[in-house]
Design a protein around this motif. Structure first.
Motif, PDB file in Angstrom:
ATOM      1  N   ASP A  39     -20.638 -17.194  89.336  1.00 16.35           N
ATOM      2  CA  ASP A  39     -20.339 -15.843  91.224  1.00 16.35           C
ATOM      3  C   ASP A  39     -21.759 -15.657  90.776  1.00 16.35           C
ATOM      4  O   ASP A  39     -22.356 -14.502  90.442  1.00 16.35           O
ATOM      5  CB  ASP A  39     -19.409 -15.061  90.134  1.00 16.35           C
ATOM      6  CG  ASP A  39     -19.271 -14.476  90.509  1.00 16.35           C
ATOM      7  OD1 ASP A  39     -19.565 -14.239  91.854  1.00 16.35           O
ATOM      8  OD2 ASP A  39     -18.078 -13.681  90.335  1.00 16.35           O
ATOM      9  N   LEU A  40     -22.507 -15.699  92.401  1.00 14.46           N
ATOM     10  CA  LEU A  40     -23.431 -14.734  92.632  1.00 14.46           C
ATOM     11  C   LEU A  40     -23.412 -13.741  93.694  1.00 14.46           C
ATOM     12  O   LEU A  40     -22.454 -13.737  94.210  1.00 14.46           O
ATOM     13  CB  LEU A  40     -24.415 -15.842  93.944  1.00 14.46           C
ATOM     14  CG  LEU A  40     -24.401 -17.048  92.796  1.00 14.46           C
ATOM     15  CD1 LEU A  40     -25.578 -18.352  93.865  1.00 14.46           C
ATOM     16  CD2 LEU A  40     -25.576 -17.308  91.680  1.00 14.46           C
ATOM     17  N   PHE A  41     -23.733 -12.692  93.497  1.00  8.88           N
ATOM     18  CA  PHE A  41     -23.998 -11.448  94.193  1.00  8.88           C
ATOM     19  C   PHE A  41     -22.370 -11.065  93.630  1.00  8.88           C
ATOM     20  O   PHE A  41     -21.994 -10.802  94.478  1.00  8.88           O
ATOM     21  CB  PHE A  41     -24.066 -11.122  95.627  1.00  8.88           C
ATOM     22  CG  PHE A  41     -25.187 -12.125  95.773  1.00  8.88           C
ATOM     23  CD1 PHE A  41     -26.443 -11.409  96.267  1.00  8.88           C
ATOM     24  CD2 PHE A  41     -25.400 -13.715  96.580  1.00  8.88           C
ATOM     25  CE1 PHE A  41     -27.034 -12.056  97.008  1.00  8.88           C
ATOM     26  CE2 PHE A  41     -26.547 -13.934  97.000  1.00  8.88           C
ATOM     27  CZ  PHE A  41     -27.418 -13.331  97.485  1.00  8.88           C
ATOM     28  N   VAL A  67     -30.247 -13.046  92.999  1.00  7.85           N
ATOM     29  CA  VAL A  67     -30.253 -14.305  92.904  1.00  7.85           C
ATOM     30  C   VAL A  67     -30.786 -15.547  93.931  1.00  7.85           C
ATOM     31  O   VAL A  67     -31.138 -16.523  92.907  1.00  7.85           O
ATOM     32  CB  VAL A  67     -28.673 -14.048  94.046  1.00  7.85           C
ATOM     33  CG1 VAL A  67     -28.184 -15.069  94.479  1.00  7.85           C
ATOM     34  CG2 VAL A  67     -27.521 -12.949  93.338  1.00  7.85           C
ATOM     35  N   PHE A  68     -31.903 -15.137  94.308  1.00  8.48           N
ATOM     36  CA  PHE A  68     -32.775 -16.277  95.209  1.00  8.48           C
ATOM     37  C   PHE A  68     -33.879 -16.684  93.838  1.00  8.48           C
ATOM     38  O   PHE A  68     -33.335 -17.914  94.493  1.00  8.48           O
ATOM     39  CB  PHE A  68     -33.634 -15.632  95.945  1.00  8.48           C
ATOM     40  CG  PHE A  68     -32.622 -15.462  97.308  1.00  8.48           C
ATOM     41  CD1 PHE A  68     -31.723 -15.905  98.191  1.00  8.48           C
ATOM     42  CD2 PHE A  68     -32.223 -13.862  98.267  1.00  8.48           C
ATOM     43  CE1 PHE A  68     -31.098 -16.219  99.372  1.00  8.48           C
ATOM     44  CE2 PHE A  68     -31.017 -13.550  99.413  1.00  8.48           C
ATOM     45  CZ  PHE A  68     -30.837 -14.714  99.464  1.00  8.48           C
ATOM     46  N   LYS A  69     -34.634 -15.891  93.614  1.00 10.70           N
ATOM     47  CA  LYS A  69     -35.212 -15.702  92.331  1.00 10.70           C
ATOM     48  C   LYS A  69     -34.253 -16.809  91.453  1.00 10.70           C
ATOM     49  O   LYS A  69     -35.238 -18.022  90.704  1.00 10.70           O
ATOM     50  CB  LYS A  69     -35.764 -14.467  91.590  1.00 10.70           C
ATOM     51  CG  LYS A  69     -37.018 -14.174  92.901  1.00 10.70           C
ATOM     52  CD  LYS A  69     -37.351 -13.331  91.962  1.00 10.70           C
ATOM     53  CE  LYS A  69     -38.305 -11.951  92.745  1.00 10.70           C
ATOM     54  NZ  LYS A  69     -38.709 -11.201  92.239  1.00 10.70           N
ATOM     55  N   PRO A  92     -26.793 -21.979 100.242  1.00  8.76           N
ATOM     56  CA  PRO A  92     -26.965 -23.652  99.615  1.00  8.76           C
ATOM     57  C   PRO A  92     -28.261 -24.111  99.778  1.00  8.76           C
ATOM     58  O   PRO A  92     -28.473 -25.513  99.134  1.00  8.76           O
ATOM     59  CB  PRO A  92     -26.091 -23.879 101.115  1.00  8.76           C
ATOM     60  CG  PRO A  92     -26.198 -22.474 101.940  1.00  8.76           C
ATOM     61  CD  PRO A  92     -26.869 -21.146 101.738  1.00  8.76           C
ATOM     62  N   ASP A  93     -29.081 -24.056 100.667  1.00 12.20           N
ATOM     63  CA  ASP A  93     -30.247 -24.662 100.654  1.00 12.20           C
ATOM     64  C   ASP A  93     -30.412 -25.253  99.437  1.00 12.20           C
ATOM     65  O   ASP A  93     -31.562 -26.141  98.848  1.00 12.20           O
ATOM     66  CB  ASP A  93     -31.491 -23.701 101.987  1.00 12.20           C
ATOM     67  CG  ASP A  93     -30.837 -24.110 102.839  1.00 12.20           C
ATOM     68  OD1 ASP A  93     -30.541 -24.959 103.792  1.00 12.20           O
ATOM     69  OD2 ASP A  93     -32.264 -23.256 103.667  1.00 12.20           O
ATOM     70  N   LEU A  94     -31.066 -23.524  98.455  1.00  9.90           N
ATOM     71  CA  LEU A  94     -31.570 -23.526  97.302  1.00  9.90           C
ATOM     72  C   LEU A  94     -30.581 -24.205  96.225  1.00  9.90           C
ATOM     73  O   LEU A  94     -31.251 -24.932  95.648  1.00  9.90           O
ATOM     74  CB  LEU A  94     -31.791 -21.674  96.957  1.00  9.90           C
ATOM     75  CG  LEU A  94     -32.676 -21.409  97.222  1.00  9.90           C
ATOM     76  CD1 LEU A  94     -33.081 -20.376  97.080  1.00  9.90           C
ATOM     77  CD2 LEU A  94     -34.265 -22.093  96.582  1.00  9.90           C
ATOM     78  N   VAL A  95     -29.406 -23.705  96.313  1.00 11.60           N
ATOM     79  CA  VAL A  95     -28.351 -24.928  95.560  1.00 11.60           C
ATOM     80  C   VAL A  95     -27.909 -26.194  95.501  1.00 11.60           C
ATOM     81  O   VAL A  95     -28.179 -26.653  94.851  1.00 11.60           O
ATOM     82  CB  VAL A  95     -26.737 -24.206  96.133  1.00 11.60           C
ATOM     83  CG1 VAL A  95     -25.783 -24.788  95.507  1.00 11.60           C
ATOM     84  CG2 VAL A  95     -26.839 -22.706  95.655  1.00 11.60           C
ATOM     85  N   PHE A  96     -28.461 -26.537  96.449  1.00 17.64           N
ATOM     86  CA  PHE A  96     -28.219 -28.587  96.953  1.00 17.64           C
ATOM     87  C   PHE A  96     -29.656 -28.742  96.566  1.00 17.64           C
ATOM     88  O   PHE A  96     -29.436 -29.899  95.807  1.00 17.64           O
ATOM     89  CB  PHE A  96     -28.314 -28.279  97.817  1.00 17.64           C
ATOM     90  CG  PHE A  96     -26.651 -28.474  98.592  1.00 17.64           C
ATOM     91  CD1 PHE A  96     -25.660 -28.498  97.990  1.00 17.64           C
ATOM     92  CD2 PHE A  96     -25.444 -27.408  99.004  1.00 17.64           C
ATOM     93  CE1 PHE A  96     -24.194 -28.484  97.529  1.00 17.64           C
ATOM     94  CE2 PHE A  96     -24.706 -26.895  98.931  1.00 17.64           C
ATOM     95  CZ  PHE A  96     -23.280 -27.803  98.529  1.00 17.64           C
ATOM     96  N   SER A  97     -30.493 -28.048  96.998  1.00 20.61           N
ATOM     97  CA  SER A  97     -31.907 -28.551  96.398  1.00 20.61           C
ATOM     98  C   SER A  97     -31.993 -28.983  95.122  1.00 20.61           C
ATOM     99  O   SER A  97     -33.377 -29.201  94.621  1.00 20.61           O
ATOM    100  CB  SER A  97     -32.942 -27.861  97.376  1.00 20.61           C
ATOM    101  OG  SER A  97     -32.940 -26.704  96.852  1.00 20.61           O
TER     102      SER A  97
END
Length: 180
Positions: free
Chosen positions: A49-51, A100-102, A131-136
């Protein structure tokens, strides 16, 4: 906010007014969980669960039997509230205080469902970064879903791995999946 179904059905959870949050409405949450209920057995999945904010979505998963739940939020007050509530209800929720991004850039935690409820005023570029970070970084398990909550005024249909979206009042959920 209230828990809609499961072990803690109808329990009300009152968050402190000073938290910087916008909890998912009960109507939107109920609709979202109707979709998830048709796709997964809650006791067989893991959730990120992000944010996380108040932990509203995580409490719903825990009430329905999910035992692997991790909440990420950068606000200390939110993390403290989630920890307190999880302890009160004896819910299996772990918390991580982080941007979250870090977190997404360095995390190795994988999940069947990753739910993100970032601020509605994010730009499409900021939303796309999730999604970019989750999938990469391969954080979504095969057969899993990334669900991003956002305003109905934001269109994420051109973001990589987008599958479909559902709108409930002013809320919208965009669903992303691993593509071949």
């Amino acid at each position: 906010m209230r828990i809609i179904s499961g072990l803690y059905k109808s329990r009300k959870i009152i968050a402190p007014k000073n938290l910087p949050v916008r909890p998912t409405t009960d109507m939107a949450k109920e609709s979202l969980f109707n979709i998830i209920n048709n796709l997964y057995y809650f006791d067989e999945i893991s959730v990120l669960d992000l944010f996380a904010g108040t932990g509203n979505i995580s409490y719903e998963f825990a009430s329905r039997g999910t035992e692997q739940i991790t909440c990420v939020d950068q606000d200390f007050g939110c993390i403290k509230f989630i920890n307190s509530t999880a302890e009160t209800f004896e819910m299996p929720i772990q918390t991580i205080k982080s941007d979250v991004f870090k977190f997404l850039e360095s995390s190795k935690i994988q999940a069947d469902i990753i739910f993100a409820d970032p601020p509605y005023d994010f730009t499409v570029e900021q939303f796309s970064k999730i999604p970019d970070l989750v999938f990469s970084n391969q954080l979504l398990l095969e057969g899993g879903l990334l669900i991003v909550e956002h305003s109905k005024h934001t269109d994420l249909s051109n973001v990589s791995n987008f599958s479909y979206s559902k709108s409930y009042g002013g809320n919208m959920f965009s669903f992303f999946e691993i593509t071949e």
